[in-house]
Scaffold this motif. Structure first.
Motif: not given
Length: 69
Positions: A52-56
């Motif tokens: 669940r790490y953000p793409d950004e």
């Protein structure tokens, strides 16, 4: 008004600090995954997204790894 500016600056500093810590965690997780076996960029991205790490935050880390070889 001055208190609002100080509070805003403080919140910004906290946000930047949290972002840097989050980025370090992504690097650590990516390196752990790579220590097990070689992985493609897409495989690393998929595994990091599962956490669940953000793409950004994922993309800059993967770009850094690509530059470093």
């Amino acid at each position: 008004m001055k208190r609002i500016l100080i509070l805003t600056a403080f919140i910004t500093i906290l946000h930047i600090s949290a972002f840097a810590q989050y980025e370090e965690k992504i690097k650590s997780d990516a390196l752990r995954l790579l220590s097990v076996r070689p992985r493609s960029v897409e495989e690393l991205r998929a595994r990091l997204k599962l956490k669940r790490y953000p793409d950004e935050l994922i993309d800059p880390v993967l770009e850094l790894f690509k530059k470093q070889g």
